[in-house]
Scaffold this motif. Structure first.
Motif, PDB file in Angstrom:
ATOM      1  N   GLY A  51       2.917  36.050 -28.467  1.00  0.00           N
ATOM      2  CA  GLY A  51       4.037  35.368 -29.086  1.00  0.00           C
ATOM      3  C   GLY A  51       3.695  33.988 -29.598  1.00  0.00           C
ATOM      4  O   GLY A  51       4.299  33.521 -30.553  1.00  0.00           O
ATOM      5  N   HIS A  52       2.735  33.319 -28.988  1.00  0.00           N
ATOM      6  CA  HIS A  52       2.329  32.004 -29.472  1.00  0.00           C
ATOM      7  C   HIS A  52       1.532  32.170 -30.764  1.00  0.00           C
ATOM      8  O   HIS A  52       0.867  33.180 -30.975  1.00  0.00           O
ATOM      9  N   GLN A  53       1.594  31.143 -31.610  1.00  0.00           N
ATOM     10  CA  GLN A  53       0.872  31.166 -32.877  1.00  0.00           C
ATOM     11  C   GLN A  53      -0.521  30.541 -32.763  1.00  0.00           C
ATOM     12  O   GLN A  53      -1.263  30.521 -33.731  1.00  0.00           O
ATOM     13  N   SER A  54      -0.852  30.030 -31.563  1.00  0.00           N
ATOM     14  CA  SER A  54      -2.146  29.389 -31.354  1.00  0.00           C
ATOM     15  C   SER A  54      -2.538  29.523 -29.884  1.00  0.00           C
ATOM     16  O   SER A  54      -1.834  30.190 -29.117  1.00  0.00           O
ATOM     17  N   GLU A  55      -3.617  28.849 -29.498  1.00  0.00           N
ATOM     18  CA  GLU A  55      -4.126  28.948 -28.136  1.00  0.00           C
ATOM     19  C   GLU A  55      -3.096  28.476 -27.112  1.00  0.00           C
ATOM     20  O   GLU A  55      -2.327  27.561 -27.364  1.00  0.00           O
ATOM     21  N   VAL A  56      -3.120  29.112 -25.950  1.00  0.00           N
ATOM     22  CA  VAL A  56      -2.286  28.695 -24.817  1.00  0.00           C
ATOM     23  C   VAL A  56      -3.121  27.762 -23.968  1.00  0.00           C
ATOM     24  O   VAL A  56      -4.221  28.106 -23.549  1.00  0.00           O
ATOM     25  N   ALA A  69       5.928  30.216 -17.554  1.00  0.00           N
ATOM     26  CA  ALA A  69       6.033  29.308 -18.696  1.00  0.00           C
ATOM     27  C   ALA A  69       4.644  29.117 -19.271  1.00  0.00           C
ATOM     28  O   ALA A  69       3.684  28.880 -18.534  1.00  0.00           O
ATOM     29  N   SER A  70       4.512  29.220 -20.588  1.00  0.00           N
ATOM     30  CA  SER A  70       3.226  29.005 -21.246  1.00  0.00           C
ATOM     31  C   SER A  70       3.380  27.912 -22.292  1.00  0.00           C
ATOM     32  O   SER A  70       4.308  27.935 -23.094  1.00  0.00           O
ATOM     33  N   TRP A  80       8.715  33.505 -20.040  1.00  0.00           N
ATOM     34  CA  TRP A  80       8.523  34.959 -20.003  1.00  0.00           C
ATOM     35  C   TRP A  80       9.073  35.538 -18.711  1.00  0.00           C
ATOM     36  O   TRP A  80       8.926  34.946 -17.649  1.00  0.00           O
ATOM     37  N   ASN A  81       9.639  36.724 -18.786  1.00  0.00           N
ATOM     38  CA  ASN A  81      10.064  37.468 -17.614  1.00  0.00           C
ATOM     39  C   ASN A  81       8.829  38.200 -17.092  1.00  0.00           C
ATOM     40  O   ASN A  81       8.280  39.061 -17.786  1.00  0.00           O
ATOM     41  N   LEU A  82       8.384  37.856 -15.877  1.00  0.00           N
ATOM     42  CA  LEU A  82       7.165  38.469 -15.339  1.00  0.00           C
ATOM     43  C   LEU A  82       7.348  39.938 -14.973  1.00  0.00           C
ATOM     44  O   LEU A  82       6.382  40.693 -14.934  1.00  0.00           O
ATOM     45  N   GLU A  83       8.572  40.352 -14.701  1.00  0.00           N
ATOM     46  CA  GLU A  83       8.800  41.752 -14.332  1.00  0.00           C
ATOM     47  C   GLU A  83       8.742  42.669 -15.544  1.00  0.00           C
ATOM     48  O   GLU A  83       8.269  43.793 -15.454  1.00  0.00           O
ATOM     49  N   THR A  84       9.208  42.185 -16.700  1.00  0.00           N
ATOM     50  CA  THR A  84       9.263  43.040 -17.890  1.00  0.00           C
ATOM     51  C   THR A  84       8.249  42.639 -18.955  1.00  0.00           C
ATOM     52  O   THR A  84       7.967  43.418 -19.856  1.00  0.00           O
ATOM     53  N   GLY A  85       7.732  41.392 -18.881  1.00  0.00           N
ATOM     54  CA  GLY A  85       6.827  40.890 -19.905  1.00  0.00           C
ATOM     55  C   GLY A  85       7.549  40.407 -21.153  1.00  0.00           C
ATOM     56  O   GLY A  85       6.925  40.015 -22.123  1.00  0.00           O
ATOM     57  N   ARG A  89      12.767  32.866 -23.806  1.00  0.00           N
ATOM     58  CA  ARG A  89      13.194  31.760 -24.666  1.00  0.00           C
ATOM     59  C   ARG A  89      11.968  30.992 -25.141  1.00  0.00           C
ATOM     60  O   ARG A  89      10.979  30.898 -24.441  1.00  0.00           O
ATOM     61  N   THR A  90      12.067  30.421 -26.330  1.00  0.00           N
ATOM     62  CA  THR A  90      11.040  29.521 -26.853  1.00  0.00           C
ATOM     63  C   THR A  90      11.629  28.124 -26.920  1.00  0.00           C
ATOM     64  O   THR A  90      12.688  27.921 -27.504  1.00  0.00           O
ATOM     65  N   LEU A  91      10.940  27.172 -26.307  1.00  0.00           N
ATOM     66  CA  LEU A  91      11.367  25.777 -26.322  1.00  0.00           C
ATOM     67  C   LEU A  91      10.557  25.047 -27.378  1.00  0.00           C
ATOM     68  O   LEU A  91       9.325  25.003 -27.302  1.00  0.00           O
ATOM     69  N   GLN A  92      11.239  24.504 -28.362  1.00  0.00           N
ATOM     70  CA  GLN A  92      10.592  23.814 -29.469  1.00  0.00           C
ATOM     71  C   GLN A  92      10.943  22.332 -29.463  1.00  0.00           C
ATOM     72  O   GLN A  92      11.845  21.921 -28.735  1.00  0.00           O
ATOM     73  N   GLY A  93      10.254  21.544 -30.258  1.00  0.00           N
ATOM     74  CA  GLY A  93      10.572  20.141 -30.393  1.00  0.00           C
ATOM     75  C   GLY A  93       9.470  19.210 -29.951  1.00  0.00           C
ATOM     76  O   GLY A  93       9.584  18.003 -30.137  1.00  0.00           O
ATOM     77  N   HIS A  94       8.406  19.747 -29.369  1.00  0.00           N
ATOM     78  CA  HIS A  94       7.285  18.889 -28.975  1.00  0.00           C
ATOM     79  C   HIS A  94       6.604  18.360 -30.234  1.00  0.00           C
ATOM     80  O   HIS A  94       6.502  19.058 -31.231  1.00  0.00           O
TER      81      HIS A  94
END
Length: 99
Positions: A51-56, A69-70, A80-85, A89-94
């Motif tokens: 889901g990320h557009q670059s390196e984690v 959280a990544s 991310w939900n660890l049970e389902t993968g 939610r995506t948190l933006q604004g950094h």
């Protein structure tokens, strides 16, 4: 092995090793042991949570064990939900990459 199933193969190799250990089985066939060891030591699982557009750059698991959280170079944090993968939610604004 089907492509993209490295994690599944890794898990199955660990299960097989645990079964042998519980049954106190001494494996004498070097090909069997070699296959198990090779699968474990050469596993290369990446980008399972896509889901990320670059390196984690950072990962943290909630103490309840249900949420991951990544933080990424793409300036987002994804939950991310660890049970389902599934992406919660995506948190933006950094203003820069999230370390």
């Amino acid at each position: 092995m089907a492509e993209g199933q490295d994690l599944e193969a890794f898990i199955e190799a660990i299960k097989a090793g645990n079964i042998l250990k519980k049954r106190n089985v001494k494996v004498k066939d070097p090909q069997v042991m070699g296959a198990l060891i090779n699968n474990i030591y050469n596993a290369d699982e990446r980008n399972r949570f896509q889901g990320h557009q670059s390196e984690v750059w950072s990962v943290s698991i909630n103490p309840d064990g249900k949420t991951l959280a990544s933080g990424s170079k793409d300036k987002t944090v994804k939950l991310w939900n660890l049970e389902t993968g599934e992406l919660i939610r995506t948190l933006q604004g950094h203003q820069s990459e999230v370390l």
